[in-house]
Design a protein around this motif. Sequence first.
Motif, PDB file in Angstrom:
ATOM      1  N   MET A  44       1.103  -1.149  -0.014  1.00 44.68           N
ATOM      2  CA  MET A  44       0.006  -0.054  -0.031  1.00 44.68           C
ATOM      3  C   MET A  44       0.995   1.178  -0.047  1.00 44.68           C
ATOM      4  SD  MET A  44      -3.347  -0.850   2.541  1.00 44.68           S
ATOM      5  CE  MET A  44      -4.301   0.317   1.786  1.00 44.68           C
ATOM      6  N   GLY A  45       0.404   2.198  -0.843  1.00 44.90           N
ATOM      7  CA  GLY A  45       1.161   3.425  -0.640  1.00 44.90           C
ATOM      8  C   GLY A  45       0.590   4.682  -1.022  1.00 44.90           C
ATOM      9  N   TRP A  46       1.020   5.994  -1.375  1.00 44.01           N
ATOM     10  CA  TRP A  46       0.568   6.804  -1.745  1.00 44.01           C
ATOM     11  C   TRP A  46       1.276   7.473  -2.681  1.00 44.01           C
ATOM     12  CZ3 TRP A  46      -3.887   9.031   0.559  1.00 44.01           C
ATOM     13  CH2 TRP A  46      -4.287   8.413   1.501  1.00 44.01           C
ATOM     14  N   VAL A 102       5.049   8.885  -3.173  1.00 43.84           N
ATOM     15  CA  VAL A 102       5.385   9.549  -2.151  1.00 43.84           C
ATOM     16  C   VAL A 102       5.950   8.449  -1.186  1.00 43.84           C
ATOM     17  CG1 VAL A 102       4.591  11.027  -0.428  1.00 43.84           C
ATOM     18  CG2 VAL A 102       3.552  11.227  -2.495  1.00 43.84           C
ATOM     19  N   ALA A 103       5.210   7.438  -1.090  1.00 44.53           N
ATOM     20  CA  ALA A 103       5.995   6.404  -0.141  1.00 44.53           C
ATOM     21  C   ALA A 103       4.939   5.082  -0.066  1.00 44.53           C
ATOM     22  CB  ALA A 103       5.725   7.138   1.492  1.00 44.53           C
ATOM     23  N   TYR A 104       5.561   3.898  -0.025  1.00 50.32           N
ATOM     24  CA  TYR A 104       4.833   2.940   0.192  1.00 50.32           C
ATOM     25  C   TYR A 104       5.449   1.892   1.337  1.00 50.32           C
ATOM     26  CZ  TYR A 104       8.728   0.552  -2.125  1.00 50.32           C
ATOM     27  OH  TYR A 104      10.112   0.003  -2.523  1.00 50.32           O
ATOM     28  N   TYR A 139      -3.039  10.148  -3.785  1.00 50.85           N
ATOM     29  CA  TYR A 139      -3.918   9.183  -4.309  1.00 50.85           C
ATOM     30  C   TYR A 139      -3.400   7.705  -3.459  1.00 50.85           C
ATOM     31  CZ  TYR A 139      -5.466  11.883  -8.212  1.00 50.85           C
ATOM     32  OH  TYR A 139      -6.071  12.572  -9.283  1.00 50.85           O
ATOM     33  N   CYS A 140      -4.301   7.190  -2.897  1.00 51.15           N
ATOM     34  CA  CYS A 140      -3.924   5.661  -2.168  1.00 51.15           C
ATOM     35  C   CYS A 140      -3.993   4.752  -3.343  1.00 51.15           C
ATOM     36  CB  CYS A 140      -4.979   5.552  -1.196  1.00 51.15           C
ATOM     37  SG  CYS A 140      -4.721   3.929  -0.241  1.00 51.15           S
TER      38      CYS A 140
END
Length: 115
Positions: A34-36, A48-50, A94-95
């Motif tokens: 899961m990330g952004w 951005v990050a996961y 966004y997710c």
Amino acid sequence: QVQLVESGGGLVQAGGSLRLSCAASATIVGIYTMGWYRQAPGKQRELVAYVRSNSFTEYAESVKGRFTISRDMAKTMVDLQMNSLKPEDTAVYYCNLAVGTRDYWGQGTQVTVSS
């Protein structure tokens, strides 16, 4: 079909904080990430990050030390704590949920940082 629902965006002054949350409509069992991501006007969507199932995390250089991603594996939820926000962090966030070869996306939530 898995749906992702995001919340927590808004308007904040530079130096402030926001927390984004994302919940999946179904509990995913097994290996997933899961990330952004974010997309600013006129720019491409960027990571951005996961966080992976094994809790490994990765951040974009521009947010390291300021953003923290965390996940609730039991509920298939992911949060993004954003501190020391800058005007250049302004974007639609966004997710993302990646399961095997499938990608799921949220509808996006606006983050606006004023100077």
